[in-house]
Enzyme design. Structure first.
Site, PDB file in Angstrom:
ATOM      1  CG  ASN A 214      40.863  48.909  42.477  1.00 40.89           C
ATOM      2  OD1 ASN A 214      40.199  49.301  43.239  1.00 40.89           O
ATOM      3  ND2 ASN A 214      42.094  48.372  42.710  1.00 40.89           N
ATOM      4  N   PRO A 310      52.934  41.484  45.357  1.00 42.50           N
ATOM      5  CG  PRO A 310      53.709  42.706  47.067  1.00 42.50           C
ATOM      6  CD  PRO A 310      53.612  42.750  45.683  1.00 42.50           C
ATOM      7  CG  ASP A 311      47.789  37.295  48.345  1.00 45.12           C
ATOM      8  OD1 ASP A 311      47.397  37.953  49.122  1.00 45.12           O
ATOM      9  OD2 ASP A 311      46.975  36.885  47.289  1.00 45.12           O
ATOM     10  CG  PHE A 330      36.838  42.133  52.023  1.00 39.73           C
ATOM     11  CD1 PHE A 330      37.360  42.120  53.471  1.00 39.73           C
ATOM     12  CD2 PHE A 330      35.558  42.707  51.498  1.00 39.73           C
ATOM     13  CE1 PHE A 330      36.583  42.898  54.442  1.00 39.73           C
ATOM     14  CE2 PHE A 330      34.913  43.321  52.908  1.00 39.73           C
ATOM     15  CZ  PHE A 330      35.382  43.709  54.135  1.00 39.73           C
TER      16      PHE A 330
HETATM   17  O1  C5P Z   1      42.978  37.243  45.075  1.00 36.69           O
HETATM   18  P1  C5P Z   1      41.966  38.440  45.374  1.00 36.69           P
HETATM   19  O2  C5P Z   1      42.622  39.634  44.830  1.00 36.69           O
HETATM   20  O3  C5P Z   1      40.582  38.370  44.923  1.00 36.69           O
HETATM   21  O4  C5P Z   1      41.925  38.541  47.114  1.00 36.69           O
HETATM   22  C1  C5P Z   1      41.319  39.401  47.607  1.00 36.69           C
HETATM   23  C2  C5P Z   1      41.602  39.376  49.137  1.00 36.69           C
HETATM   24  O5  C5P Z   1      43.128  39.420  49.177  1.00 36.69           O
HETATM   25  C3  C5P Z   1      41.467  40.876  49.804  1.00 36.69           C
HETATM   26  O6  C5P Z   1      41.178  40.519  51.065  1.00 36.69           O
HETATM   27  C4  C5P Z   1      42.477  41.739  49.462  1.00 36.69           C
HETATM   28  O7  C5P Z   1      42.653  42.803  50.171  1.00 36.69           O
HETATM   29  C5  C5P Z   1      43.669  40.699  49.581  1.00 36.69           C
HETATM   30  N1  C5P Z   1      44.832  41.011  48.725  1.00 36.69           N
HETATM   31  C6  C5P Z   1      45.980  41.330  49.099  1.00 36.69           C
HETATM   32  N2  C5P Z   1      47.120  41.562  48.343  1.00 36.69           N
HETATM   33  C7  C5P Z   1      46.914  41.283  47.105  1.00 36.69           C
HETATM   34  C8  C5P Z   1      45.840  40.820  46.362  1.00 36.69           C
HETATM   35  C9  C5P Z   1      44.786  40.764  47.427  1.00 36.69           C
HETATM   36  O8  C5P Z   1      46.062  41.508  50.271  1.00 36.69           O
HETATM   37  N3  C5P Z   1      48.118  41.611  46.281  1.00 36.69           N
END
Ligand code: C5P
Length: 420
Positions: A214, A310-311, A330
């Site tokens: 991105n 993974p989130d 963020f």
């Molecule tokens: O769900 P979204 O991608 O919009 O969320 C953004 C936030 O989640 C940011 O703080 C980003 O660094 C974090 N994030 C993360 N791991 C992911 C996706 C997002 O830590 N896989």
């Protein structure tokens, strides 16, 4: 930030970015730092000695063979009297002279004679920055222990676009603060705290040569890492692939994929503060091939199966003994900013959300400025559009104020109640 009692010898060489050195002097003086300015002959073509001297509240030195200057303070003494020597802006020419060890004017003589650390902030045209001669000079200076801040990517005075723009004065100030720290991190309101910051994009391989990525530049996350370090925090920056240099005084873990970012972030725990500024890819290719995907005879494009990454934020923000006390996410949105970001704060379980509108028209993604909405347990607060370094500084101050407000905190890693 305070730099009271510190002394910087600031060499201003001759490029159009020299005008930004005036702002750097102002910031240094505001932080309580004494500035001894040295203006090269070319530097004086862009800004006047009077402006430099007035802002520095100190005499400006220009001439190696000045009878009065040499009688009052010799150049050897001048080179040693400072705590740090800073060259901002550093042109390709002065970098070349430093690399070659020349001493053909006052600035280069001081740089050769000094026994102090040196920090250079390069600024030049893209082609000059990318020229093999400059690349080799930089490598040789780095190998000798010279610190480098910037340059940044952006549009330049010559209307070309790319790396070569002088780092913002606030970023140079943060680098100076990190280098002037007595031992390791600077003493400040966040001294004794550990902060983890994720920054930049991730790259998810499709095959050995292609990947999903991105437009994140990492600029905001890197600036936050530097700003937290400037307030005394020990900072671990987990960075995806970016063109930015590692901020000085910070432990940097370089990663490519979301899975690697997660590993590095978990490995950096425990922490008091975690800021998730990275633009993590939401999906990766289920089976990234070991071989380059070939075009088929029929011309039919390949079908890529994606799986969720993974989130990292949600995982770290989940209640548990290793949850950092303050977890900040963020939210990059293109519509319904407040609603989407507030919902994200709840969903992810983080304490604060820094929300920004990344619609192409804002120019924020990959750009130098940001207009954010800070969402905490107390509500949403819109900040005016400002440089990403300023956003970082303001956020770091808010974090420091938060920790000053909450009762004496448990050490990193202990269970903590949800922060407001
Ligand atoms: O769900 P979204 O991608 O919009 O969320 C953004 C936030 O989640 C940011 O703080 C980003 O660094 C974090 N994030 C993360 N791991 C992911 C996706 C997002 O830590 N896989």
């Amino acid at each position: 930030m305070t730099l009271a009692g510190k002394r910087v010898l600031l060499i201003i060489s001759g490029g159009i970015a020299a005008y930004k050195a005036l702002e750097l002097i102002r910031l240094l003086r505001a932080a309580g730092c004494a500035v001894t300015p040295v203006l090269t002959r070319a530097g004086a073509e862009f800004i006047t000695p009077l402006a430099v001297q007035t802002l520095a509240e100190n005499a400006v030195f220009q001439d190696l063979f000045s009878l009065t200057d040499e009688a009052e303070i010799g150049h050897i003494q001048l080179s040693r009297a400072a705590d740090l020597v800073v060259v901002a802006p550093a042109t390709a020419h002065i970098l070349a002279r430093m690399a070659a060890g020349l001493a053909d004017d006052l600035a280069t003589t001081l740089l050769l004679a000094t026994d102090k650390k040196a920090l250079v902030a390069p600024a030049m045209n893209v082609r000059m920055w990318q020229h093999p001669a400059t690349v080799a000079n930089l490598a040789s200076l780095r190998a000798r222990g010279v610190f480098v801040v910037g340059p940044e990517v952006g549009e330049m005075a010559c209307h070309e676009f790319g790396p070569g723009r002088l780092a913002e004065p606030a970023a140079i100030l943060a680098a100076i603060a990190a280098l002037l720290a007595p031992e390791g991190p600077l003493t400040g309101p966040l001294t004794g705290r550990h902060a983890i910051v994720t920054s930049g994009p991730t790259q998810e391989p499709i095959d050995p040569v292609r990947y999903i990525a991105n437009r994140s530049s990492g600029r905001q996350g890197h600036a936050i890492a530097a700003a937290l370090a400037a307030l005394g925090a020990r900072v671990t920056l987990v960075s995806g692939p970016v063109t930015l240099p590692d901020p000085p005084g910070i432990t940097v873990r370089h990663v490519e994929t979301a899975a690697e970012m997660r590993e590095a972030t978990l490995a950096a725990l425990p922490a008091d503060i975690a800021v998730f500024a990275a633009a993590v890819a939401d999906w990766r290719v289920a089976q990234a091939g070991g071989e380059k995907i070939k075009k088929t005879a029929s011309g039919a494009p390949p079908i890529l199966e994606l799986v969720a990454n993974p989130d990292i934020l949600a995982e770290i923000a989940a209640p548990g003994p290793r949850r950092p006390r303050l977890v900040i996410g963020f939210a990059a949105e293109t519509e319904h900013l407040t609603e989407n970001a507030s919902a994200k704060r709840q969903r992810k379980g983080c304490d604060w959300i820094v929300a920004n509108d990344v619609s192409p028209a804002t120019g924020i993604m990959g750009g130098a400025e940001n207009a954010v909405l800070l969402i905490t347990g107390d509500g949403a607060e819109a900040w005016p559009r400002m440089g990403k370094e300023e956003v970082a500084g303001k956020l770091a101050e808010r974090i420091a104020a938060h920790f000053a407000r909450v009762a004496s905190p448990p050490p990193s890693g202990e269970a903590a109640e949800r922060e407001k």
